[in-house]
Design a protein around this motif. Structure first.
Motif, PDB file in Angstrom:
ATOM      1  N   UNK A 187     -22.141 -56.051  26.703  1.00 46.71           N
ATOM      2  CA  UNK A 187     -22.828 -55.058  26.828  1.00 46.71           C
ATOM      3  C   UNK A 187     -22.040 -53.631  26.756  1.00 46.71           C
ATOM      4  N   UNK A 188     -20.773 -53.884  27.113  1.00 44.12           N
ATOM      5  CA  UNK A 188     -19.679 -52.589  27.137  1.00 44.12           C
ATOM      6  C   UNK A 188     -19.438 -52.461  25.741  1.00 44.12           C
ATOM      7  N   UNK A 189     -19.192 -53.472  24.928  1.00 43.80           N
ATOM      8  CA  UNK A 189     -18.778 -53.338  23.474  1.00 43.80           C
ATOM      9  C   UNK A 189     -19.806 -52.869  22.733  1.00 43.80           C
ATOM     10  N   UNK A 190     -21.118 -53.258  23.103  1.00 42.73           N
ATOM     11  CA  UNK A 190     -22.100 -52.463  22.247  1.00 42.73           C
ATOM     12  C   UNK A 190     -22.997 -51.314  22.853  1.00 42.73           C
ATOM     13  N   UNK A 191     -22.141 -50.566  23.824  1.00 43.93           N
ATOM     14  CA  UNK A 191     -22.604 -49.657  24.453  1.00 43.93           C
ATOM     15  C   UNK A 191     -24.036 -49.441  25.108  1.00 43.93           C
ATOM     16  N   UNK A 192     -24.246 -50.483  25.964  1.00 43.73           N
ATOM     17  CA  UNK A 192     -25.680 -50.718  26.682  1.00 43.73           C
ATOM     18  C   UNK A 192     -25.506 -50.543  28.124  1.00 43.73           C
ATOM     19  N   UNK A 193     -25.474 -49.120  28.626  1.00 45.55           N
ATOM     20  CA  UNK A 193     -24.979 -48.928  30.059  1.00 45.55           C
ATOM     21  C   UNK A 193     -26.118 -49.251  31.031  1.00 45.55           C
ATOM     22  N   UNK A 194     -27.316 -49.293  30.380  1.00 44.96           N
ATOM     23  CA  UNK A 194     -28.538 -49.666  31.373  1.00 44.96           C
ATOM     24  C   UNK A 194     -28.224 -51.296  31.592  1.00 44.96           C
ATOM     25  N   UNK A 195     -27.972 -51.901  30.665  1.00 42.11           N
ATOM     26  CA  UNK A 195     -27.855 -53.487  30.721  1.00 42.11           C
ATOM     27  C   UNK A 195     -26.744 -53.718  31.851  1.00 42.11           C
ATOM     28  N   UNK A 196     -25.635 -52.964  31.742  1.00 42.88           N
ATOM     29  CA  UNK A 196     -24.359 -53.034  32.659  1.00 42.88           C
ATOM     30  C   UNK A 196     -24.914 -53.013  33.924  1.00 42.88           C
ATOM     31  N   UNK A 197     -25.609 -51.897  34.186  1.00 43.53           N
ATOM     32  CA  UNK A 197     -26.307 -51.455  35.539  1.00 43.53           C
ATOM     33  C   UNK A 197     -26.989 -52.412  36.091  1.00 43.53           C
ATOM     34  N   UNK A 198     -27.922 -53.135  35.245  1.00 46.51           N
ATOM     35  CA  UNK A 198     -28.605 -54.164  35.586  1.00 46.51           C
ATOM     36  C   UNK A 198     -27.871 -55.450  36.174  1.00 46.51           C
TER      37      UNK A 198
END
Length: 105
Positions: free
Chosen positions: A69-80
């Motif tokens: 998620x970090x590599x693909x730029x998905x901050x909402x997924x990281x938060x979840x």
């Protein structure tokens, strides 16, 4: 001559440039992704301890998902994912600096 030079460079390079194992790379990428979320979700907790505790209680799959998620730029997924880890038994105790934290860190 070229083969000897190439072989010498290859052997010298192996001792100097050793890549991180895949698991370590995923964990370090996850560490970088988790820190900003924890600054918001766990104010007042020393950030190094918060990150260590979060990653200690994360499953292998969660660490890999955080890295991806970090590599693909998905901050909402990281938060979840971080929120899920924070609800695991022991994560918050570790952040508070419970006995287990002091014995093993």
């Amino acid at each position: 001559m070229r083969i000897g030079l190439a072989l010498g460079m290859l052997l010298a390079g192996c001792s100097v440039l050793e890549p991180l194992p895949a698991g370590d790379l995923a964990r370090e990428t996850a560490r970088d992704a988790v820190a900003p979320v924890l600054m918001e979700k766990a104010p007042g907790v020393e950030i190094g301890r918060a990150v260590d505790c979060t990653l200690d209680y994360a499953s292998r799959g969660q660490i890999e998902a955080l890295s991806l998620a970090s590599a693909s730029g998905q901050p909402e997924l990281i938060d979840d994912i971080v929120t899920d880890i924070l609800y695991k038994r022991g994560t918050r105790d570790c952040m508070r600096g419970g006995l287990a934290y002091w014995l093993f860190h």
